[in-house]
Design an enzyme around this catalytic site. Structure first.
Site, short mmCIF file in Angstrom:
data_model
loop_
_atom_site.label_atom_id
_atom_site.label_comp_id
_atom_site.label_asym_id
_atom_site.label_seq_id
_atom_site.Cartn_x
_atom_site.Cartn_y
_atom_site.Cartn_z
N GLY A 18 -22.25 32.57 34.96
CA GLY A 18 -21.76 31.19 34.85
C GLY A 18 -22.88 30.21 34.58
O GLY A 18 -22.71 29.22 33.86
N GLU A 73 -31.50 26.98 5.34
CA GLU A 73 -32.55 27.60 4.50
C GLU A 73 -32.05 28.91 3.89
O GLU A 73 -32.83 29.84 3.67
CB GLU A 73 -33.84 27.86 5.30
CG GLU A 73 -34.42 26.66 5.97
CD GLU A 73 -34.83 25.57 4.99
OE1 GLU A 73 -35.02 25.90 3.80
OE2 GLU A 73 -34.96 24.42 5.40
C1 LIG Z 1 -28.05 21.48 10.86
C2 LIG Z 1 -28.30 21.67 9.39
C3 LIG Z 1 -29.43 21.12 8.82
C4 LIG Z 1 -29.66 21.27 7.44
N1 LIG Z 1 -30.76 20.67 6.89
C5 LIG Z 1 -30.86 20.63 5.53
C6 LIG Z 1 -31.89 19.86 4.90
O1 LIG Z 1 -32.76 19.27 5.56
N2 LIG Z 1 -31.91 19.79 3.55
C7 LIG Z 1 -30.97 20.44 2.77
O2 LIG Z 1 -31.04 20.31 1.57
N3 LIG Z 1 -30.01 21.20 3.34
C8 LIG Z 1 -29.92 21.31 4.70
N4 LIG Z 1 -28.93 22.05 5.28
C9 LIG Z 1 -27.99 22.76 4.44
C10 LIG Z 1 -28.05 24.28 4.54
O3 LIG Z 1 -29.20 24.76 3.89
C11 LIG Z 1 -26.75 24.84 3.94
O4 LIG Z 1 -25.71 24.52 4.85
C12 LIG Z 1 -26.79 26.32 3.68
O5 LIG Z 1 -27.69 26.63 2.64
C13 LIG Z 1 -25.42 26.89 3.32
O6 LIG Z 1 -24.77 26.12 2.36
P1 LIG Z 1 -23.28 25.61 2.63
O7 LIG Z 1 -23.23 25.01 3.97
O8 LIG Z 1 -22.84 24.77 1.49
O9 LIG Z 1 -22.39 26.93 2.67
P2 LIG Z 1 -21.74 27.69 1.42
O10 LIG Z 1 -22.76 27.93 0.38
O11 LIG Z 1 -20.49 27.00 1.03
O12 LIG Z 1 -21.38 29.09 2.09
C14 LIG Z 1 -20.24 29.27 2.91
C15 LIG Z 1 -20.17 30.75 3.29
O13 LIG Z 1 -20.07 31.56 2.10
C16 LIG Z 1 -21.12 32.50 2.08
N5 LIG Z 1 -21.54 32.74 0.70
C17 LIG Z 1 -21.84 31.82 -0.25
N6 LIG Z 1 -22.22 32.43 -1.38
C18 LIG Z 1 -22.22 33.76 -1.13
C19 LIG Z 1 -22.53 34.92 -1.90
N7 LIG Z 1 -22.94 34.83 -3.16
N8 LIG Z 1 -22.38 36.13 -1.30
C20 LIG Z 1 -21.95 36.23 -0.03
N9 LIG Z 1 -21.66 35.18 0.75
C21 LIG Z 1 -21.77 33.97 0.20
C22 LIG Z 1 -22.23 31.90 2.91
O14 LIG Z 1 -23.13 32.89 3.39
C23 LIG Z 1 -21.43 31.24 4.02
O15 LIG Z 1 -21.09 32.20 4.98
C24 LIG Z 1 -28.72 21.99 6.65
C25 LIG Z 1 -27.59 22.54 7.26
C26 LIG Z 1 -27.36 22.39 8.60
C27 LIG Z 1 -26.13 22.99 9.21
#
Ligand SMILES: Cc1cc2nc3c(=O)[nH]c(=O)nc-3n(C[C@H](O)[C@H](O)[C@H](O)COP(=O)(O)OP(=O)(O)OC[C@H]3O[C@@H](n4cnc5c(N)ncnc54)[C@H](O)[C@@H]3O)c2cc1C
Length: 391
Positions: A341, A364
């Protein structure tokens, strides 16, 4: 093969550990309870960074950084990663592509950022462009001698405290002309859209910013037009290695806390560590951390002192990020289970790490994207990057 730390590296590691224990960890509960630090605590922490010479650990001494190599930066970040609340982000580490700037750009952006007078945030992700960076819809168009930038960026980490952005945009909407622009936050047209709440507690925010017809000159193009993807890739490589470092540090903290608790906590007349169900969780945590840490040290050593090429490092960094972040997720989850807990109480470091480490499998590049990079490397060049070591 020499696998020991040099005396200088060991001293640096010990200094980073002291900084974590004496400066960062005491701020954890304040950060958790108030979702950030008070202005006084933030100012004191900033001064402590300067006093310890922990500002810009990733940049060259001539630019005002500490001149450490990637292995040394990793040693430091590993220790900082023990702290919750993303307090490791207090010591500013200006984005590595800033080193590719012109003299004038370094004077205006990189060097003040290294000194702590300015702060950058990297803006790539958009509503429609995440894993697939080629879908970026932010456009830069020629306008006389300068550029007009139009678009919206999501999740801009530390965008609340930054005063300039590295904006990844497509010139004329062409992904082949991906370009990074240096944009001062106070440029007309830069607009805060909103500041969302996230799962984790993070000392800074991740706001959404709009760039409404933002005008910049040619002197704000970082590198060349069309070089944006390469610069952003350099950023990914450094950040992926540092995520590896911090998640290994966080995992070790979770193991320390769980081991201490399991040794002291008695149920059914004995310490719970006596029950194999609990003891074996601790054993798995230790063995998995050992594997992740060994890999992290190996790759960062290669990056700094092994002379491996850029492509191989990119391939190896994905494996580090994937394995270390996924290991940390399992380790923190077991830590919560062992604390019972108490493991679900936000006042416990394992609970905070369990929540906060989740993003390391997403940002990233998600775990799936790291696997794609690894698979791509296997198919293009074979398994050498992963299995041929020492080189
Ligand atoms: C707290 C936080 C801080 C961040 N800080 C920054 C920042 O400072 N600058 C910045 O530019 N970005 C930033 N990001 C963005 C982050 O890098 C992205 O959220 C991440 O790269 C994933 O992109 P998306 O959220 O659009 O997910 P999507 O690309 O839409 O993916 C959704 C799902 O589909 C899967 N998927 C997508 N394509 C494929 C594929 N070809 N094969 C298999 N699976 C796939 C992914 O793995 C995921 O599970 C941040 C995100 C968060 C949550």
């Amino acid at each position: 093969m020499e696998l020991r730390l040099s005396a200088a590296d060991a001293e640096l590691q010990a200094k980073a550990r002291r900084f974590t224990d004496e400066v960062l960890v005491p701020l954890e509960l304040e950060c958790e309870e108030h979702d950030g630090l008070t202005a006084a605590s933030a100012a004191a922490a900033k001064q402590a960074v300067l006093d310890h010479d922990f500002h810009a650990i990733n940049h060259a001494a001539e630019d005002g950084g500490q001149g450490f190599d990637t292995f040394q930066v990793m040693l430091i970040e590993e220790q900082w990663g023990r702290a919750t609340g993303a307090l490791w982000d207090i010591p500013w580490r200006p984005s590595i592509p800033l080193a590719a700037g012109t003299e004038e750009q370094k004077e205006r952006f990189l060097r003040p950022a290294c000194r702590g007078e300015r702060r950058d945030a990297y803006a790539i992700t958009e509503e429609g462009a995440g894993s697939d960076v080629s879908m970026v819809a932010t456009i830069a168009k020629r306008d006389g001698t300068g550029w007009v930038i139009e678009g919206e960026k999501w999740h801009v980490t530390s965008g609340d405290v930054a005063d300039f952005f590295l904006v990844h945009a497509h010139v004329d909407g062409d992904p082949a002309k991906a370009t990074v622009f240096l944009v001062d936050k106070d440029t007309p047209g830069v607009r805060l859209v909103r500041t969302p709440n996230y799962t984790h507690t993070f000392v800074f925010e991740h706001p959404i910013f709009a760039f409404d017809g933002v005008r910049v000159g040619d002197d704000r193009v970082l590198g060349d037009v069309g070089q944006g993807f390469e610069l952003t890739k350099d950023w990914f490589v450094e950040e992926r290695l540092m995520i590896g470092a911090r998640t290994v540090g966080a995992s070790q903290r979770c193991l320390d806390e769980a081991l201490a608790f399991a040794t002291e906590r008695e149920q059914f007349g004995s310490p719970i560590a006596d029950f194999q169900a609990v003891g074996f969780m601790l054993a798995d945590m230790a063995a998995e951390i050992m594997a992740a840490k060994s890999m992290l040290y190996r790759v960062c050593w290669d990056a700094a002192r092994g002379g491996i090429d850029r492509k191989r490092l990119h391939a190896e960094a994905s494996a580090v990020k994937l394995l270390c972040s996924e290991t940390a997720g399992r380790v923190a989850d077991r830590g919560v289970q062992i604390l019972g807990g108490r493991g679900y109480m936000r006042e416990q470091a394992v609970e905070r790490h369990w929540r906060e480490l989740r993003v390391d499998r997403i940002w990233e590049g998600t775990s799936e994207i790291q696997r794609l990079v690894i698979l791509n490397e296997l198919r293009k060049r074979g398994p050498g990057a992963y299995v041929d070591w020492p080189i």
